[in-house]
Design a protein around this motif. Structure first.
Motif, short mmCIF file in Angstrom:
data_model
loop_
_atom_site.label_atom_id
_atom_site.label_comp_id
_atom_site.label_asym_id
_atom_site.label_seq_id
_atom_site.Cartn_x
_atom_site.Cartn_y
_atom_site.Cartn_z
N GLY A 1 18.37 31.35 38.65
CA GLY A 1 18.16 31.22 40.11
C GLY A 1 19.39 30.68 40.81
N LEU A 2 20.55 30.76 40.12
CA LEU A 2 21.79 30.26 40.71
C LEU A 2 22.77 31.42 40.87
N PRO A 3 22.94 31.96 42.09
CA PRO A 3 23.86 33.07 42.27
C PRO A 3 25.32 32.61 42.26
N ARG A 4 25.85 32.43 41.06
CA ARG A 4 27.25 32.04 40.89
C ARG A 4 28.10 33.31 40.75
N MET A 5 29.15 33.41 41.53
CA MET A 5 30.01 34.58 41.42
C MET A 5 30.67 34.59 40.04
N LYS A 6 30.94 35.78 39.51
CA LYS A 6 31.52 35.87 38.17
C LYS A 6 32.81 35.05 38.10
N PRO A 7 32.87 34.11 37.13
CA PRO A 7 33.99 33.16 37.10
C PRO A 7 35.01 33.45 35.98
N ASP A 8 35.99 32.54 35.93
CA ASP A 8 36.95 32.40 34.80
C ASP A 8 37.80 33.62 34.56
N PRO A 9 38.61 34.07 35.48
CA PRO A 9 38.73 33.59 36.86
C PRO A 9 37.69 34.25 37.77
N CYS A 10 37.63 33.77 39.00
CA CYS A 10 36.73 34.36 39.99
C CYS A 10 36.98 35.87 40.06
N ILE A 11 35.91 36.61 40.17
CA ILE A 11 36.00 38.08 40.18
C ILE A 11 36.88 38.61 41.32
N PHE A 12 37.08 37.81 42.35
CA PHE A 12 37.89 38.27 43.48
C PHE A 12 39.35 37.81 43.41
N LEU A 13 39.74 37.15 42.32
CA LEU A 13 41.12 36.67 42.20
C LEU A 13 41.98 37.71 41.47
N GLN A 14 43.07 38.11 42.11
CA GLN A 14 44.01 39.03 41.46
C GLN A 14 45.43 38.54 41.71
N ASN A 15 46.20 38.38 40.64
CA ASN A 15 47.58 37.87 40.75
C ASN A 15 47.64 36.58 41.55
N ASN A 16 46.68 35.69 41.29
CA ASN A 16 46.59 34.39 41.95
C ASN A 16 46.32 34.47 43.45
N ILE A 17 45.87 35.62 43.91
CA ILE A 17 45.56 35.79 45.33
C ILE A 17 44.09 36.18 45.47
N CYS A 18 43.41 35.56 46.43
CA CYS A 18 42.02 35.93 46.72
C CYS A 18 42.01 37.26 47.49
N THR A 19 41.31 38.24 46.95
CA THR A 19 41.32 39.57 47.57
C THR A 19 40.30 39.72 48.70
N ILE A 20 39.50 38.67 48.92
CA ILE A 20 38.54 38.74 50.03
C ILE A 20 38.74 37.51 50.94
N TYR A 21 39.97 37.05 51.02
CA TYR A 21 40.28 35.77 51.68
C TYR A 21 39.57 35.54 53.02
N PRO A 22 39.59 36.49 53.95
CA PRO A 22 38.94 36.22 55.26
C PRO A 22 37.42 36.11 55.16
N LEU A 23 36.86 36.55 54.04
CA LEU A 23 35.40 36.53 53.88
C LEU A 23 34.94 35.45 52.92
N ARG A 24 35.85 34.70 52.38
CA ARG A 24 35.48 33.74 51.32
C ARG A 24 34.50 32.70 51.88
N SER A 25 33.79 32.07 50.95
CA SER A 25 32.69 31.21 51.37
C SER A 25 33.15 29.80 51.73
N LEU A 26 32.23 29.03 52.26
CA LEU A 26 32.57 27.67 52.72
C LEU A 26 33.10 26.81 51.58
N ILE A 27 32.51 26.97 50.41
CA ILE A 27 32.92 26.13 49.27
C ILE A 27 34.39 26.40 48.96
N CYS A 28 34.83 27.65 49.13
CA CYS A 28 36.24 28.01 48.90
C CYS A 28 37.11 27.52 50.05
#
Ligand code: SF4
Ligand code: SF4
Length: 225
Positions: free
Chosen positions: A103-130
């Motif tokens: 019941g915990l929707p954790r995004m795929k980690p280690d690294p985060c599924i949206f991280l590529q070459n140390n850059i967040c690929t969804i940066y403008p949409l990232r969540s509050l925790i980020c």
């Protein structure tokens, strides 16, 4: 004039990043706009940054490698829409299967599924925790305030997913200490009326900050109520 001001204070009793809500009509959107420069600030001391002073963008240590990210509802919906996926498809494709079963929707980690070459690929949409995590010292009231906003937004995602029948929790699965902590927080926030502000909003700019102020964070308001 900005409705929220974020600044660094190195004096007692509350050293660290602080903020002032100058206009009481300010929203989460105003806070995020004022907060963003912290990520880009190379003068700020950051515990894990290269030389302790670098922008978050392109950071090699990058907290995104290990982060436990459960998105708030605004980000959750925006990411799914951007990927042109239904919420169910998004959950099945981009979230950690075992955590979903808890019941915990954790995004795929280690690294985060949206991280590529140390850059967040969804940066403008990232969540509050980020958005709110910067590895620097925060004043106590600021920490409490962004913590409350973040966990209210996350709890809204859980309630939304439960109402849509998207979270099918299995009993009897093992939980890590973080899973237990996060489950407890979600239960704590579940009946908080501020969750509705997130559920009813489409943008961060639809969510007022004032209802999230309590007696401990009252000092962030200028002028005070
Ligand atoms: S907050 Fe994350 S990305 Fe930014 S400097 Fe710290 S570890 Fe790097
Ligand atoms: S969504 Fe982006 S900012 Fe958040 S953990 Fe993933 S890569 Fe990092």
């Amino acid at each position: 004039m900005s409705k929220v001001e974020v600044y660094y204070r190195d004096s007692e009793p509350e050293p660290g990043v602080s903020l002032r809500i100058i206009d009481h009509s300010a929203t989460v959107g105003d806070l995020l706009e004022a907060w963003q420069p912290l990520c880009d600030d190379e003068t700020l001391f950051k515990s894990f940054a290269k030389g302790n002073h670098s922008m978050c963008r392109g950071c090699a240590i990058n907290c995104c490698n290990t982060a436990y990210v459960i998105p708030d509802i605004i980000s959750f919906k925006k990411m799914a829409n951007d990927l042109q996926l239904s919420y169910d498809e998004f959950l099945r494709g981009y979230f950690h299967k075992e955590k979903l079963a808890l019941g915990l929707p954790r995004m795929k980690p280690d690294p985060c599924i949206f991280l590529q070459n140390n850059i967040c690929t969804i940066y403008p949409l990232r969540s509050l925790i980020c958005r709110f995590y910067v590895c620097t010292q925060l004043s106590g009231p600021v920490e409490q305030f962004i913590y409350s906003l973040t966990w209210t937004g996350i709890t809204a995602t859980i309630l939304f997913a439960e109402q849509k029948g998207l979270l099918k929790t299995q009993a009897g699965l093992g939980m890590s200490s973080l899973d237990i902590l996060f489950k407890g927080l979600i239960e704590e926030y579940r009946d908080n009326p501020n969750v509705q502000h997130f559920i009813n909003a489409e943008e961060y700019s639809d969510i007022p900050l004032l209802p999230f102020i309590d007696s401990y964070t009252q000092e962030l308001l200028t002028p005070k109520l």
